[in-house]
Design a protein around this motif. Structure first.
Motif, PDB file in Angstrom:
ATOM      1  N   TYR A 144      10.493   4.431  11.663  1.00 34.45           N
ATOM      2  CA  TYR A 144       8.644   4.546  12.952  1.00 34.45           C
ATOM      3  C   TYR A 144       7.935   4.406  11.567  1.00 34.45           C
ATOM      4  O   TYR A 144       7.010   3.372  12.035  1.00 34.45           O
ATOM      5  N   PHE A 145       7.549   5.123  11.195  1.00 33.13           N
ATOM      6  CA  PHE A 145       6.611   4.644   9.274  1.00 33.13           C
ATOM      7  C   PHE A 145       6.652   3.873   8.807  1.00 33.13           C
ATOM      8  O   PHE A 145       5.666   2.791   8.586  1.00 33.13           O
ATOM      9  N   LEU A 197       5.100   6.463  -0.766  1.00 37.12           N
ATOM     10  CA  LEU A 197       5.994   6.794   0.843  1.00 37.12           C
ATOM     11  C   LEU A 197       6.889   5.747   1.305  1.00 37.12           C
ATOM     12  O   LEU A 197       7.973   5.803   2.382  1.00 37.12           O
ATOM     13  N   PHE A 224      10.762   5.481  -0.249  1.00 32.24           N
ATOM     14  CA  PHE A 224      10.718   7.158  -0.018  1.00 32.24           C
ATOM     15  C   PHE A 224      11.284   7.042   1.789  1.00 32.24           C
ATOM     16  O   PHE A 224      12.833   7.358   1.159  1.00 32.24           O
ATOM     17  N   MET A 225      10.748   5.953   2.045  1.00 30.20           N
ATOM     18  CA  MET A 225      11.158   5.842   3.497  1.00 30.20           C
ATOM     19  C   MET A 225      12.396   4.355   3.907  1.00 30.20           C
ATOM     20  O   MET A 225      13.758   5.157   4.350  1.00 30.20           O
ATOM     21  N   GLY A 235       5.475   1.079  11.351  1.00 27.57           N
ATOM     22  CA  GLY A 235       4.176   1.990  12.124  1.00 27.57           C
ATOM     23  C   GLY A 235       2.741   1.468  10.609  1.00 27.57           C
ATOM     24  O   GLY A 235       2.199   0.706  11.170  1.00 27.57           O
ATOM     25  N   GLY A 236       3.191   1.668   9.560  1.00 28.46           N
ATOM     26  CA  GLY A 236       2.373   1.735   7.762  1.00 28.46           C
ATOM     27  C   GLY A 236       2.568   0.603   7.110  1.00 28.46           C
ATOM     28  O   GLY A 236       1.803   0.299   7.333  1.00 28.46           O
ATOM     29  N   ASP A 241      20.019  10.171  15.072  1.00 26.46           N
ATOM     30  CA  ASP A 241      18.246  10.610  15.535  1.00 26.46           C
ATOM     31  C   ASP A 241      17.873  10.187  14.017  1.00 26.46           C
ATOM     32  O   ASP A 241      16.327   9.497  14.383  1.00 26.46           O
ATOM     33  N   LEU A 242      17.994  11.341  12.571  1.00 26.15           N
ATOM     34  CA  LEU A 242      16.853  10.927  11.853  1.00 26.15           C
ATOM     35  C   LEU A 242      16.971   9.384  11.096  1.00 26.15           C
ATOM     36  O   LEU A 242      15.525   8.875  10.676  1.00 26.15           O
ATOM     37  N   GLU A 302       0.764  -0.594  -0.200  1.00 25.53           N
ATOM     38  CA  GLU A 302       0.025   0.431  -0.351  1.00 25.53           C
ATOM     39  C   GLU A 302       0.858   0.897  -0.019  1.00 25.53           C
ATOM     40  O   GLU A 302       1.637   1.591   0.030  1.00 25.53           O
ATOM     41  N   ARG A 303       0.577   2.076  -0.700  1.00 29.35           N
ATOM     42  CA  ARG A 303       0.757   3.238  -0.694  1.00 29.35           C
ATOM     43  C   ARG A 303       2.476   3.491  -0.318  1.00 29.35           C
ATOM     44  O   ARG A 303       3.806   3.666   0.086  1.00 29.35           O
ATOM     45  N   LEU A 308      15.892   7.125  13.135  1.00 27.01           N
ATOM     46  CA  LEU A 308      14.501   6.402  13.541  1.00 27.01           C
ATOM     47  C   LEU A 308      13.127   6.809  12.677  1.00 27.01           C
ATOM     48  O   LEU A 308      12.175   6.578  12.679  1.00 27.01           O
ATOM     49  N   VAL A 309      12.664   8.528  11.799  1.00 27.76           N
ATOM     50  CA  VAL A 309      12.322   8.682  11.100  1.00 27.76           C
ATOM     51  C   VAL A 309      11.401   7.257  10.694  1.00 27.76           C
ATOM     52  O   VAL A 309      10.521   6.498  10.426  1.00 27.76           O
TER      53      VAL A 309
END
Lengths: 494, 515
Positions: free
Chosen positions: A145-146, A109, A112-113, A149-150, A138-139, A105-106, A141-142
């Motif tokens: 995270y997606f 995104l 990209f992640m 979670g996604g 730290d970056l 799905e998507r 993690l972003v």
């Protein structure tokens, strides 16, 4: 001063941005894949071109970034991070390839992640400025995270939130510690600097170093993870999509332990010595705890998860043995662990497809009979993981144990139990999936061409390194010795 | 008899010109608002307001002169870079509010002329406050800023909660003002001076009074309490969630970013200029206040479902972070606080603009449910919200990271390392509610654990416009534009913050007594 590292660093992100904004989703994922291949090609050239004679940094990029805070855009490669960059580049290709041929799905995104994650990890390995390292650390993690979670399974939002809070708790404390290190090491009237080379030259009081090292260690131990700070492991590993998990466990976990060698040992030698004993105990505990739990898990992912805790315990042990051999073993073991974990998780994915999605050892079994290629590849990876002589992991673990036994005999002996335990839990996994009675839901068939192309090259790299480990040892030797000598230079005993 | 002794004060009209632009603008806007033609009400009045703010902005750049410290109008105002820099923030906040109010119900109900006049009046108050260099102008400024806001909170005349917010803000704001005034009176009583510079030298000199003088100490404490009310610093923050939630969202945006900046302007002047010599005495007390604020704000935000309430609690926590820059009493601290105020403006504007857009289009109001699956439905709103949340939480590559880095830098340099660690721990707690917003937008409908709904939001039937599923179910372009611009700026300043640092360095030159 060259621009090469910047190109490597931002290639995935640039491709993903261009793709996301200009291309349709199917074309975009090919572009991202092409970028990861491009990074790999660049790194291979770098491996060939690398001057192993010089211990210093190569391909250095050094520019002003935020002059007011003394933060520089400073990248460089030496024997310490060369192979971790290679590991990152190697690992991202099969994981992206795996994703390209599966529906998401998507998708935009997702890819990209995935690309952002590669840029962040490469950045953390390349950074030669402490603040820049923290930024990339730290970056990372972003995107994860997606991604968890996604596209995860089960209670994925809870899992990803727990993962981010755990790891960011560590890394924000590290942010405070990094700022404190920069500020407190600034000489009277001097300009604040976060450049690691500069911080190595400057010095801070022993008492200050002690608490700063502790905060750094907290961040790195959570990330690895090591024994008392591994609370995020079970949920995260259960929920993360497999190619992402391969990266999380294979590559991300190394950033923390790498940080010890890159930052803590050179800039805060006295602080590191102060906590040496504690960190060794944590490492040994992790080895035992991880091994025992890996043995008692039913979910295949969790076996690998806990075995990772044990493996990272070994790596940490090697680093804090403060011995040339131990640290060298740690560096080669970082690479090896990444190289075996990535195919392991992809193979778990292959197995799960053949067992109607089940990853439970109780329901698996008997797959080897109709899938000889899968079984053979899995066997090689298994043997490498349990450090069979002839595998690169054997070289790594032996060096770590040699390094430890010289000075810390008792810990070394206890840690060697981990080697034996690894054989137990890995062979258990192999038997329960490939041999034994055919599981109820298992429908065995061999690897299709695509999966073979994804997994086999990784196994090839493992075999090659097992045959010729000098390739890594030779290139990393000088840099590693350099870090260890800085750390032990002022020790009262030597 | 002769009046020769009385001289009219020399007025530096150039330095005063930004203030004159907004005050004059408010008169023009009020007069224009009397014309009932639709085009005037809908277009001309907002345009005139914007023109007045832009003119003020231009004059502000003209007046900008790093290092200038001499007060104008007999010491009433000091138009230094600190005042001008923060004024720029008020103006940006004002322009944003105009855009967000463009199609807001509040404007229709209260009348465009009145609404925008009050807005300009409040901004003028902030300009006065930021430049105030004695106790009298301080109080005039704070009242001029507050009184229009009391009214603006209640401009959605047909909504009970809006009126409640207005009343609550009026009562609590007045208590705050009264406390402040009492404190200022005691400070004057103790030092015999109203001028900040004179107070500083009265306290600093050897034969002068020390901070331990009971009269002065009480005065400072009461003044700090009054300011804490305005800046929603705990434990004087209780009004914040209710008022933020009840007020029309464009006004909430304005209050959240501009009022906070104004309150910090005066915190900086009072503590880091007038009282800076006794920093060792008030520093620990203010640090304790900052810690309390960080803890209470972050814990309070966790159980919130309403986005506006959540942002209100988060603004309490952020006030605590910024207070750290005041506590250390150094030039670096002042710069860090000012830089964080700018960053704070950007990220909050992005978040609030999304709330405005969703409030108008969704039947859930500002509840978390209103942004469910926004990532798929409206990425142009979901991304700004995501960036705002990441920035508020302090992720790198956003301006929030730079701001926090600078604040921690200032804390450590000012021997308050533990306060830096408190900021960091607060940020970790804040992840719980910031990440929840992102999860609701991107990670599927029923996956996210939400706090239970307290009472179902009742929607009153609104005769004048308001939500209708057919006509209004889309974000207005100007609101989306604000969100996207603010989010873009958040990212750009996160990657290239040097312009902000240059401005902060200029601002730092204005308080000469600091090192």
């Amino acid at each position: 001063v060259t621009i090469h590292l910047s190109i490597v660093l931002f290639l995935p992100l640039a491709a993903a941005l261009v793709g996301a904004l200009l291309l349709p989703a199917p074309a975009m994922r090919w572009l991202v894949l092409a970028a990861t291949v491009g990074v790999l090609a660049y790194v291979v050239v770098m491996l060939a071109d690398f001057d192993s004679g010089s211990g210093g940094l190569q391909y250095v990029t050094d520019d002003e970034w935020i002059s007011e805070l003394g933060i520089r855009y400073q990248l460089g490669v030496d024997g310490l991070n060369l192979f971790l960059l290679a590991l990152t580049a190697i690992a991202w290709v099969p994981c992206t390839l795996w994703s390209v041929f599966r529906e998401h799905e998507r998708p935009k995104l997702y890819f990209f992640m995935l690309a952002l994650a590669e840029t962040a990890v490469l950045g953390a390995f390349m950074a030669q400025d402490l603040a820049l390292f923290v930024v990339f650390f730290d970056l990372m993690l972003v995107p994860f995270y997606f991604l968890i979670g996604g596209w995860g399974t089960g209670d994925r939002v809870r899992a990803t939130t727990k993962f981010v809070i755990y790891t960011l708790a560590g890394s924000l404390l590290m942010l405070a510690a990094a700022v404190a290190l920069g500020v407190l090491s600034t000489p009277e009237g001097g300009q604040i600097s976060f450049s690691i080379a500069e911080l190595t030259r400057r010095s801070t009081g022993t008492g200050t170093q002690e608490w700063i090292v502790l905060l750094f260690a907290l961040a790195f131990f959570v990330k690895a993870p090591l024994f008392p700070l591994h609370g995020w492991i079970p949920e995260t590993y259960r929920s993360t999509p497999l190619p992402v998990l391969a990266l999380l466990s294979g590559v991300l976990s190394k950033v923390g332990v790498y940080g010890f060698l890159r930052i803590v040992l050179p800039t805060m030698p006295e602080g590191a010595q102060h906590w040496q004993e504690l960190f060794i105990v944590v490492a040994v505990f992790s080895i035992l705890y991880g091994s025992v739990l890996a043995f008692s898990q039913d979910n295949v992912r969790l076996v690998v998860a806990y075995s990772s805790i044990a493996q990272l315990g070994f790596i940490t042990l090697g680093i804090f043995s403060f011995d040339d051999k131990g640290a060298q073993g740690a560096v080669i073991q970082m690479v090896n662990h990444g190289l075996v974990v990535v195919p392991l998780f992809l193979i778990i994915g292959v197995i799960a497809v053949r067992a109607k999605g089940s990853e439970s050892l109780r329901e698996l079994g008997g797959m080897a009979f109709r899938a000889p290629v899968l079984a053979a590849l899995f066997l090689i990876v298994t043997l490498a993981t349990l450090a069979m002589p002839g595998s690169p992991n054997f070289v790594g673990e032996i060096l770590i144990l040699f390094g430890t036994l010289e000075d810390k005999l008792v810990y070394g002996l206890v840690a060697s139990a981990g080697v034996a335990l690894a054989a137990v839990y890995m062979i258990r996994v192999y038997q329960r999936t490939m041999h034994n009675r055919v599981g109820p839901a298992v429908e065995s068939r061999d690897l299709d061409r695509l999966d073979f192309v994804t997994i086999a090259p990784l196994v090839g790299v493992i075999v090659a390194l097992g045959v010729y480990p000098q390739f890594v040892l030779h290139r990393s030797e000088d840099a590693v010795k350099d870090k260890v000598q800085v750390a032990t230079r002022q020790s009262p005993g030597s | 008899m002769s009046f020769a002794a009385v001289h009219a004060p020399v007025i530096d009209y150039k330095a005063l010109s930004p203030l004159m632009a907004t005050v004059g603008g408010s008169v023009v806007v009020m007069l224009a608002g009397l014309i009932r033609a639709r085009v005037v009400q809908r277009a001309l009045v907002p345009l005139l307001t914007a023109a007045s703010l832009l003119a003020c902005f231009g004059l502000l750049i003209w007046v900008w002169e790093p290092g200038r410290q001499e007060p104008i109008i007999s010491g009433a105002l000091t138009v230094d870079t600190l005042a001008l820099g923060l004024s720029a923030l008020f103006l940006v906040a004002g322009l944003v509010t105009i855009l967000l109010s463009f199609r807001a119900e509040a404007v229709r109900e209260a009348g465009a002329g009145e609404y925008y006049t009050l807005l300009l009046g409040s901004i003028s108050g902030m300009l006065v406050l930021a430049a105030a260099s004695n106790l009298i102008t301080l109080f005039v400024g704070i009242e001029l800023l507050s009184i229009p806001l009391y009214v603006l909170c209640a401009t959605e005349l047909r909504r009970e909660t809006s009126l409640e917010a207005g009343l609550k803000y009026l009562v609590i704001g007045s208590v705050g003002s009264a406390t402040l005034l009492y404190g200022l009176a005691l400070v004057y009583g103790a030092t015999g001076q109203t001028d900040f510079g004179a107070i500083a030298s009265a306290i600093g000199s050897d034969n002068g009074i020390g901070i331990t003088d009971p009269l002065l100490l009480t005065g400072v404490a009461l003044a700090a309490t009054g300011l804490a009310f305005k800046a929603s610093v705990a434990p004087f923050h209780q009004w914040t969630p209710d008022v933020y939630q009840g007020a029309p969202t464009p006004i909430t945006t304005f209050m959240a970013v501009a009022t906070k900046a104004a309150a910090f302007a005066i915190f900086l002047r009072l503590f880091d200029h007038a009282l800076v010599d006794s920093q060792l005495d008030w520093g620990p007390a203010l640090a304790a206040l900052a810690t309390t604020t960080i803890v209470i704000g972050n814990v309070g935000a966790i159980p919130q479902r309403s986005l506006k309430r959540m942002l209100a609690w988060s603004s309490v926590a952020q006030a605590g972070y910024m207070l750290a820059g005041v506590v250390v009493g150094t030039r670096l601290g002042v710069q860090a606080t000012c830089l964080y105020l700018a960053v704070y403006l950007l990220m909050n504007v992005a978040a609030f603009a999304v709330v405005v857009a969703r409030e108008r289009a969704s039947e859930h109001g500002d509840d978390l449910a209103s942004i469910e699956n926004l990532g798929q439905a409206q990425p142009w709103l979901a991304w700004p919200m995501t960036i705002a949340m990441l920035s508020l939480a302090g992720f790198p590559a956003t301006a929030g990271f730079i701001g926090k880095f600078y604040l921690i830098d200032a804390s450590v340099s000012g021997d308050y390392t533990w306060l830096g660690i408190v900021i960091v721990v607060g940020s970790v707690v804040s992840l719980v509610y910031y990440l929840r917003v992102i999860a609701v937008m991107w990670m599927g409908r029923y996956e996210v654990e939400l706090p239970t709904l307290p009472t179902l939001p009742r929607r009153h039937v609104k005769p004048v416009g308001g939500w209708s599923p057919e006509g209004d179910a889309r974000a207005h372009p100007e609101v989306t534009l604000v969100a996207v611009l603010a989010a873009t700026a958040t990212i750009l300043f996160g990657l290239w913050p040097n312009p902000l640092f240059d401005a902060a360095r200029d601002i730092g030159t204005s308080l000469a007594s600091l090192f």
